[in-house]
Motif scaffolding. Sequence first.
Motif, mmCIF file in Angstrom:
data_model
loop_
_atom_site.group_PDB
_atom_site.id
_atom_site.type_symbol
_atom_site.label_atom_id
_atom_site.label_comp_id
_atom_site.label_asym_id
_atom_site.label_seq_id
_atom_site.Cartn_x
_atom_site.Cartn_y
_atom_site.Cartn_z
ATOM 1 N N ASP A 1 -0.988 6.732 8.214
ATOM 2 C CA ASP A 1 0.171 7.157 7.421
ATOM 3 C C ASP A 1 -0.230 8.271 6.461
ATOM 4 O O ASP A 1 -1.206 8.117 5.714
ATOM 5 N N ALA B 1 -3.958 2.762 8.929
ATOM 6 C CA ALA B 1 -2.767 3.116 8.147
ATOM 7 C C ALA B 1 -3.120 3.853 6.859
ATOM 8 O O ALA B 1 -2.619 4.938 6.594
ATOM 9 N N HIS C 1 -3.433 -6.378 11.293
ATOM 10 C CA HIS C 1 -2.193 -6.297 10.507
ATOM 11 C C HIS C 1 -1.000 -6.826 11.319
ATOM 12 O O HIS C 1 -0.959 -6.709 12.545
ATOM 13 N N THR D 1 1.815 -5.695 11.856
ATOM 14 C CA THR D 1 2.527 -4.717 12.687
ATOM 15 C C THR D 1 1.866 -4.553 14.069
ATOM 16 O O THR D 1 2.521 -4.113 15.016
ATOM 17 N N HIS E 1 2.014 8.896 4.257
ATOM 18 C CA HIS E 1 2.738 8.456 3.050
ATOM 19 C C HIS E 1 1.982 7.382 2.265
ATOM 20 O O HIS E 1 2.499 6.873 1.284
ATOM 21 N N SER F 1 3.643 1.524 11.725
ATOM 22 C CA SER F 1 4.199 0.538 12.674
ATOM 23 C C SER F 1 4.522 1.227 13.998
ATOM 24 O O SER F 1 4.177 0.727 15.075
ATOM 25 N N VAL G 1 0.904 -1.170 0.000
ATOM 26 C CA VAL G 1 0.000 0.000 0.000
ATOM 27 C C VAL G 1 0.931 1.205 0.000
ATOM 28 O O VAL G 1 1.156 1.848 1.019
ATOM 29 N N GLN H 1 -9.480 -2.086 13.014
ATOM 30 C CA GLN H 1 -8.783 -1.507 11.860
ATOM 31 C C GLN H 1 -9.709 -0.815 10.871
ATOM 32 O O GLN H 1 -10.832 -1.241 10.628
ATOM 33 N N GLY I 1 6.093 5.931 10.567
ATOM 34 C CA GLY I 1 5.039 5.229 9.844
ATOM 35 C C GLY I 1 4.066 4.605 10.820
ATOM 36 O O GLY I 1 4.186 4.778 12.047
HETATM 37 C C1 PLP Z 1 -3.416 -1.784 7.876
HETATM 38 C C2 PLP Z 1 -1.947 -1.508 7.972
HETATM 39 N N1 PLP Z 1 -1.376 -1.322 9.184
HETATM 40 C C3 PLP Z 1 -0.065 -1.065 9.320
HETATM 41 C C4 PLP Z 1 0.777 -0.970 8.230
HETATM 42 C C5 PLP Z 1 2.239 -0.649 8.416
HETATM 43 O O1 PLP Z 1 2.490 0.672 8.031
HETATM 44 P P1 PLP Z 1 3.989 1.230 7.869
HETATM 45 O O2 PLP Z 1 4.580 0.386 6.781
HETATM 46 O O3 PLP Z 1 3.832 2.646 7.485
HETATM 47 O O4 PLP Z 1 4.701 1.051 9.150
HETATM 48 C C6 PLP Z 1 0.236 -1.167 6.949
HETATM 49 C C7 PLP Z 1 1.092 -1.133 5.761
HETATM 50 O O5 PLP Z 1 0.661 -1.300 4.639
HETATM 51 C C8 PLP Z 1 -1.158 -1.426 6.821
HETATM 52 O O6 PLP Z 1 -1.727 -1.567 5.609
#
Ligand code: PLP
Length: 477
Positions: free
Chosen positions: A303, A276, A200, A202, A305, A158, A97, A245, A156
């Motif tokens: 994010d 995110a 996710h 993370t 970004h 995470s 993404v 989420q 980000g």
């Molecule tokens: C739903 C979700 N959470 C967390 C993340 C992690 O984000 P980052 O890569 O900016 O740390 C992503 C990355 O695509 C995501 O789609």
Amino acid sequence: MMPKAKSSRNQSLLENLRRSTADGALFESASHAALNYMRSVAERPVFPPPSALAKLDHFDEPLPDWPGDAIPTLALLHESGSPATVAQTGGRYFGFVNGGALPAALAVKWLADVWDQNAGMFVGSPITSTLESLCERWLKDLLGLPASTVAGLVSGTSIATLCGLAAARDELLRQAGWDTCARGLFGAPEIRVVVGAQAHATVFKALSLLGLGAERVVVVPADRQGRIEVARIPKLDDRTLLILQAGNVNTGAFDPFHPICTEARKAGTWVHIDGAFGLWAAASPNRRHLTEGFELADSWSVDAHKTLNAPYDNGIILCRHRDALVRSMQLSGSYIVFSEQRDGMIYTPEMSRRARAVELWATLKALGRHGVAALVDELCDNAKLFAEGLVQEGFTICNDVCFNQVLVSCGSPELTRTTLQNIQKSGECWCGSATWQGQFVIRISVCSFMTTGQDIERSIRAFVNARKNALAQIKKP
Ligand SMILES: Cc1ncc(COP(=O)(O)O)c(C=O)c1O
């Protein structure tokens, strides 16, 4: 006593470096190379071909003993490095993404790179602190978050999620009479963590980093789109952290926030939402319904970004409870100068940080409220267009395309896998893969403002050709 004279050799080495700080030729070369890249990116192969990857050998050398000339170093990076980039700022990159990079934000980033500010404290960079405060205010307004919400600017989602879960953990335990920052988790009262089955990766990483245990969680089943099943959430209480989420990484689906967050607030449960890429839906009048009730949560990670198309390294933790976030991120030292103004580091794990507020501010200023809504809608509409075009060509779409994500199957796993390999090799566009409901699928994420209807058409043609070639490859013994 007078300091000893430095060796003349060291002096001349550093003198050269000092001279190059305002070296017009060097920075003009950099800007020339960057413009050359930007102007050619749309027609570059989306993934570097083998000939470009072979050039990566040019970087293989022992650590130099002596300073090198900056201009040839830059030339090496452009000549051998630029071709080995993934052309994700063009319009046909649909992997993971990954958002594009809006020109207004990139341009201010160039200037801010020259400033090289430390965003930790107001005394380190008054301009960055000012922009951080402004971004916090704008984000609350844009997304419709509670007035008490504070924002920490991190690398980000995470890290944003790590911050949100740290604040949740410490606040739930504080209310139970335990000071986690001082005493750690040894002997602490138990708290329960509840997550959807499609949370996710993370989220689990953050839980393990925080000593909450990636596996010591109550996992609630998810439906076929990846949404947490409300009826199967256990009874909530004030020792529970519930993680939801906004935007499943595969399907783009949103958890049903309103009924869950309403119950959670009554029970004193802390709700964190990983948004995110999906949280930006709240900024579009046409998509806001997807996030209904999300503002009742306690913390959110997002994010800039991704969907917002700020350049990389731009995540945000948003937290309704300022004191809880600040307590978890606390730090002290006799040389630290806290001020009456914003000291960004009190909301983040890092002390020293780059001035990412500059790009966030420029992105929000470049788009404005209506521009953000238009961008979100365009990405979602393009995802629908992509899915519809693929269906017309006989592909199967495996998710409800409610946001910017599309999951595609060609029928058999072998055909889907070989088709994807051909797409990735074609250089025409780039998509990744996932396993969804036990099935291997091609995963499309429409995330860039650069993607046009023509890019979608061209990518659909790449899919069709890739499948045609895959059929021929599979038939061959
Ligand atoms: C739903 C979700 N959470 C967390 C993340 C992690 O984000 P980052 O890569 O900016 O740390 C992503 C990355 O695509 C995501 O789609």
